[in-house]
Write a protein that holds these residues in place. Structure first.
Motif, PDB file in Angstrom:
ATOM      1  N   THR A  63      27.030  25.487  83.917  1.00 33.59           N
ATOM      2  CA  THR A  63      27.093  24.129  84.467  1.00 33.59           C
ATOM      3  C   THR A  63      27.305  23.070  83.385  1.00 33.59           C
ATOM      4  OG1 THR A  63      24.687  23.844  84.277  1.00 33.59           O
ATOM      5  CG2 THR A  63      25.530  24.809  86.321  1.00 33.59           C
ATOM      6  N   LYS A  64      27.154  23.471  82.121  1.00 35.54           N
ATOM      7  CA  LYS A  64      27.255  22.537  80.986  1.00 35.54           C
ATOM      8  C   LYS A  64      26.183  21.445  81.053  1.00 35.54           C
ATOM      9  CE  LYS A  64      30.963  24.765  79.750  1.00 35.54           C
ATOM     10  NZ  LYS A  64      30.889  25.763  78.670  1.00 35.54           N
ATOM     11  N   GLU A  65      25.121  21.714  81.815  1.00 33.39           N
ATOM     12  CA  GLU A  65      24.040  20.747  81.953  1.00 33.39           C
ATOM     13  C   GLU A  65      23.224  20.670  80.661  1.00 33.39           C
ATOM     14  OE1 GLU A  65      20.029  20.001  84.695  1.00 33.39           O
ATOM     15  OE2 GLU A  65      21.166  21.880  84.833  1.00 33.39           O
ATOM     16  N   LYS A  66      22.944  19.441  80.232  1.00 32.22           N
ATOM     17  CA  LYS A  66      22.131  19.208  79.036  1.00 32.22           C
ATOM     18  C   LYS A  66      21.085  18.146  79.371  1.00 32.22           C
ATOM     19  CE  LYS A  66      25.719  20.555  75.742  1.00 32.22           C
ATOM     20  NZ  LYS A  66      26.531  20.151  74.566  1.00 32.22           N
ATOM     21  N   PRO A  67      20.000  18.586  80.011  1.00 30.25           N
ATOM     22  CA  PRO A  67      19.017  17.618  80.522  1.00 30.25           C
ATOM     23  C   PRO A  67      18.113  16.983  79.472  1.00 30.25           C
ATOM     24  CG  PRO A  67      18.294  19.859  80.976  1.00 30.25           C
ATOM     25  CD  PRO A  67      19.660  19.969  80.358  1.00 30.25           C
ATOM     26  N   PHE A  68      18.139  17.498  78.257  1.00 31.07           N
ATOM     27  CA  PHE A  68      17.261  16.973  77.211  1.00 31.07           C
ATOM     28  C   PHE A  68      18.094  16.234  76.166  1.00 31.07           C
ATOM     29  CE2 PHE A  68      15.616  21.025  78.824  1.00 31.07           C
ATOM     30  CZ  PHE A  68      14.453  20.572  79.438  1.00 31.07           C
ATOM     31  N   SER A  69      17.840  14.950  75.986  1.00 28.32           N
ATOM     32  CA  SER A  69      18.651  14.158  75.055  1.00 28.32           C
ATOM     33  C   SER A  69      17.781  13.506  73.991  1.00 28.32           C
ATOM     34  CB  SER A  69      19.449  13.087  75.804  1.00 28.32           C
ATOM     35  OG  SER A  69      18.584  12.222  76.501  1.00 28.32           O
ATOM     36  N   CYS A  70      18.349  13.379  72.814  1.00 33.43           N
ATOM     37  CA  CYS A  70      17.666  12.769  71.664  1.00 33.43           C
ATOM     38  C   CYS A  70      17.633  11.254  71.852  1.00 33.43           C
ATOM     39  CB  CYS A  70      18.396  13.144  70.378  1.00 33.43           C
ATOM     40  SG  CYS A  70      17.721  12.359  68.900  1.00 33.43           S
ATOM     41  N   ASP A  71      16.438  10.637  71.753  1.00 33.64           N
ATOM     42  CA  ASP A  71      16.324   9.193  71.951  1.00 33.64           C
ATOM     43  C   ASP A  71      16.741   8.395  70.719  1.00 33.64           C
ATOM     44  OD1 ASP A  71      14.231   9.832  70.327  1.00 33.64           O
ATOM     45  OD2 ASP A  71      12.635   9.149  71.661  1.00 33.64           O
ATOM     46  N   VAL A  72      17.136   9.100  69.657  1.00 30.71           N
ATOM     47  CA  VAL A  72      17.613   8.424  68.450  1.00 30.71           C
ATOM     48  C   VAL A  72      19.144   8.342  68.433  1.00 30.71           C
ATOM     49  CG1 VAL A  72      17.646   8.456  65.923  1.00 30.71           C
ATOM     50  CG2 VAL A  72      15.591   9.175  67.144  1.00 30.71           C
ATOM     51  N   CYS A  73      19.805   9.517  68.607  1.00 33.29           N
ATOM     52  CA  CYS A  73      21.276   9.548  68.520  1.00 33.29           C
ATOM     53  C   CYS A  73      21.958   9.827  69.848  1.00 33.29           C
ATOM     54  CB  CYS A  73      21.722  10.576  67.475  1.00 33.29           C
ATOM     55  SG  CYS A  73      21.329  12.291  67.927  1.00 33.29           S
ATOM     56  N   GLY A  74      21.168  10.162  70.888  1.00 34.48           N
ATOM     57  CA  GLY A  74      21.739  10.385  72.206  1.00 34.48           C
ATOM     58  C   GLY A  74      22.336  11.759  72.436  1.00 34.48           C
ATOM     59  N   LYS A  75      22.282  12.637  71.451  1.00 30.73           N
ATOM     60  CA  LYS A  75      22.861  13.973  71.606  1.00 30.73           C
ATOM     61  C   LYS A  75      22.079  14.761  72.663  1.00 30.73           C
ATOM     62  CE  LYS A  75      24.530  17.908  68.894  1.00 30.73           C
ATOM     63  NZ  LYS A  75      24.640  18.530  67.546  1.00 30.73           N
ATOM     64  N   GLY A  76      22.817  15.494  73.522  1.00 32.16           N
ATOM     65  CA  GLY A  76      22.189  16.244  74.597  1.00 32.16           C
ATOM     66  C   GLY A  76      22.009  17.715  74.274  1.00 32.16           C
ATOM     67  N   PHE A  77      20.989  18.332  74.878  1.00 33.24           N
ATOM     68  CA  PHE A  77      20.680  19.740  74.634  1.00 33.24           C
ATOM     69  C   PHE A  77      20.295  20.405  75.952  1.00 33.24           C
ATOM     70  CE2 PHE A  77      19.909  17.402  70.780  1.00 33.24           C
ATOM     71  CZ  PHE A  77      20.522  18.180  69.811  1.00 33.24           C
ATOM     72  N   SER A  78      20.577  21.686  76.034  1.00 32.47           N
ATOM     73  CA  SER A  78      20.261  22.448  77.249  1.00 32.47           C
ATOM     74  C   SER A  78      18.821  22.941  77.259  1.00 32.47           C
ATOM     75  CB  SER A  78      21.215  23.648  77.381  1.00 32.47           C
ATOM     76  OG  SER A  78      21.096  24.511  76.254  1.00 32.47           O
ATOM     77  N   GLN A  79      18.161  22.950  76.093  1.00 33.40           N
ATOM     78  CA  GLN A  79      16.776  23.414  76.016  1.00 33.40           C
ATOM     79  C   GLN A  79      15.917  22.401  75.272  1.00 33.40           C
ATOM     80  OE1 GLN A  79      16.125  27.632  74.997  1.00 33.40           O
ATOM     81  NE2 GLN A  79      18.337  27.838  74.860  1.00 33.40           N
ATOM     82  N   ARG A  80      14.677  22.224  75.732  1.00 38.43           N
ATOM     83  CA  ARG A  80      13.776  21.283  75.087  1.00 38.43           C
ATOM     84  C   ARG A  80      13.432  21.736  73.661  1.00 38.43           C
ATOM     85  NH1 ARG A  80      10.390  20.497  78.839  1.00 38.43           N
ATOM     86  NH2 ARG A  80      10.577  18.303  79.312  1.00 38.43           N
ATOM     87  N   CYS A  81      13.292  23.057  73.463  1.00 37.33           N
ATOM     88  CA  CYS A  81      12.926  23.572  72.130  1.00 37.33           C
ATOM     89  C   CYS A  81      14.021  23.273  71.109  1.00 37.33           C
ATOM     90  CB  CYS A  81      12.638  25.064  72.199  1.00 37.33           C
ATOM     91  SG  CYS A  81      14.019  26.096  72.741  1.00 37.33           S
ATOM     92  N   VAL A  82      15.293  23.298  71.542  1.00 34.41           N
ATOM     93  CA  VAL A  82      16.396  22.995  70.634  1.00 34.41           C
ATOM     94  C   VAL A  82      16.394  21.504  70.280  1.00 34.41           C
ATOM     95  CG1 VAL A  82      18.901  23.082  70.328  1.00 34.41           C
ATOM     96  CG2 VAL A  82      17.753  24.893  71.592  1.00 34.41           C
ATOM     97  N   LEU A  83      16.052  20.665  71.265  1.00 28.38           N
ATOM     98  CA  LEU A  83      15.930  19.223  70.998  1.00 28.38           C
ATOM     99  C   LEU A  83      14.847  18.957  69.960  1.00 28.38           C
ATOM    100  CD1 LEU A  83      16.317  16.204  71.520  1.00 28.38           C
ATOM    101  CD2 LEU A  83      14.833  16.421  73.518  1.00 28.38           C
ATOM    102  N   LYS A  84      13.701  19.652  70.087  1.00 25.66           N
ATOM    103  CA  LYS A  84      12.597  19.459  69.139  1.00 25.66           C
ATOM    104  C   LYS A  84      13.023  19.821  67.721  1.00 25.66           C
ATOM    105  CE  LYS A  84       8.399  20.734  70.393  1.00 25.66           C
ATOM    106  NZ  LYS A  84       7.298  21.576  70.931  1.00 25.66           N
ATOM    107  N   VAL A  85      13.795  20.904  67.598  1.00 20.57           N
ATOM    108  CA  VAL A  85      14.293  21.308  66.277  1.00 20.57           C
ATOM    109  C   VAL A  85      15.277  20.260  65.751  1.00 20.57           C
ATOM    110  CG1 VAL A  85      15.698  23.005  65.055  1.00 20.57           C
ATOM    111  CG2 VAL A  85      13.931  23.779  66.629  1.00 20.57           C
ATOM    112  N   HIS A  86      16.183  19.801  66.627  1.00 16.32           N
ATOM    113  CA  HIS A  86      17.164  18.783  66.229  1.00 16.32           C
ATOM    114  C   HIS A  86      16.481  17.511  65.743  1.00 16.32           C
ATOM    115  CE1 HIS A  86      20.247  15.649  66.600  1.00 16.32           C
ATOM    116  NE2 HIS A  86      19.381  15.007  67.372  1.00 16.32           N
TER     117      HIS A  86
END
Length: 359
Positions: free
Chosen positions: A145-168
């Motif tokens: 689905t290309k869904e990326k529900p988790f986004s960085c509140d600093v740069c706006g980059k989207g991620f499909s998993q919350r754990c990947v956002l935390k690492v980013h």
């Protein structure tokens, strides 16, 4: 709200559900058929114990009377609080009988056990790939689905998993929680630490079956293999230039986003400062790399390495058609045109085409 009733039904409580049993039909299993029950007027459910009725009451009222003394998180059931509290105490009372791994909840142990039984209950309805965990299927579905529900509140980059956002997010905070116990170098990701650690062990279990070069990781070998296949799967959507590795594309992209490094003499742009420094030597005529056999000097170290093969007679590049060997890849590429009959060079006077510039 609460009423007491007498009935010939008994609720047998199990880990999975509450079953209703007719005691007249199952007299051998239930000793006392004349038990008092608690009935909840809102939903009509009947409970053998007042405690169970109380739990159901909290479900309807959304009341959360139990809170963690550590983090203040609130819960409607005391049992849920007890399970949560194990996060703070690191208590893991449930152990796998196969590998000994511990878990804080029984349900996590049951899910883990599927690793040993290879049981995969959840299947993707797009590609039919099977999964042992439902949450893994949910994450996998986002690849379709290309869904990326988790986004960085600093740069706006989207991620499909919350754990990947935390690492980013560590890119912005500079946090590096993983440290090498040999040299104390810090890393933002455990995978980067593991990769670095191989430099101390010098283990390189993956080797190229064409040239024999060895690598500590399989993905690095795959990247290297593109040198032989000339595969370049990453292309710039601005100018169409193609690259063998994604990181090369990212570096190149700086040219288009004005993040490039420019030569102050001729204005030529480079995506990396290192390449600008190498280029600058063409203006200063600096040649810091010298051959210890014939003393010839070079602008770049890789040019010196290529030159050294003249003295060692090393020819690591081989034609897979006629098996002729070459000391430089560029020489192999030019030679290969003999087999493909490719003639990319043409005379601007008569239009005649040639495979090599020397003609």
């Amino acid at each position: 709200m609460v009423s007491y009733i007498k009935t010939n039904e008994t609720h047998l409580i199990s880990d999975l559900c509450v079953e209703t049993v007719d005691t007249n039909k199952n007299a051998e299993n239930v000793i006392d058929s004349n038990k008092e029950y608690f009935k909840y007027d809102i939903c009509g459910k009947k409970f053998l114990q007042k405690l169970l009725l109380k739990k159901d009451f909290h479900n309807h009222t959304k009341e959360k009377p139990y809170s963690s003394i550590v983090c203040n998180k609130e819960f409607s059931h005391k049992g849920n609080l007890n399970v949560h509290h194990r996060m703070h105490t690191k208590e893991k009372p449930y152990f796998c009988g196969v590998c000994g791994k511990g878990f804080s909840q029984r349900r996590d142990l049951k899910v883990h056990y599927r690793i040993h039984t290879n049981e995969k209950l959840y299947s993707c309805n797009v590609c039919n790939k099977d999964f042992s965990h439902k949450k893994n299927l949910i994450v996998h579905l986002r690849t379709h689905t290309k869904e990326k529900p988790f986004s960085c509140d600093v740069c706006g980059k989207g991620f499909s998993q919350r754990c990947v956002l935390k690492v980013h997010y560590r890119v912005h905070t500079g946090e590096k929680p993983f440290s090498c116990d040999v040299c104390n170098k810090d890393f933002s990701q455990r995978s980067h630490l593991n990769e670095h650690f191989l430099t101390h062990t010098n283990k390189k279990p993956f080797s190229c079956d064409l040239c024999g070069k060895k690598y500590p990781r399989e993905d690095k070998l795959k990247q290297h293999y593109r040198i032989h296949t000339n595969e370049k799967p990453f292309s710039c959507d601005v100018c169409g230039r193609i690259f063998s590795q994604k990181r090369y594309l990212k570096l190149h992209y700086r040219i288009h986003t004005n993040e490039a490094f420019s030569c102050e003499i001729c204005g030529k742009k480079y995506s990396q400062k290192y390449h600008l420094n190498v280029h600058f030597r063409t203006h200063t005529n600096e040649k810091p790399y010298s051959c210890d056999v014939c003393n010839k000097d070079f602008f770049r170290k890789n040019h010196l390495n290529e030159h050294l093969r003249i003295h060692t007679n090393e020819k690591p590049f081989s034609c897979d058609v006629c098996l002729k060997d070459f000391s430089q890849r560029s020489s192999l590429n030019v030679h290969f045109r003999i087999h493909t009959n490719e003639k990319p060079l043409s005379c601007d006077v008569c239009g005649k085409k040639y495979s090599q510039k020397v003609h």
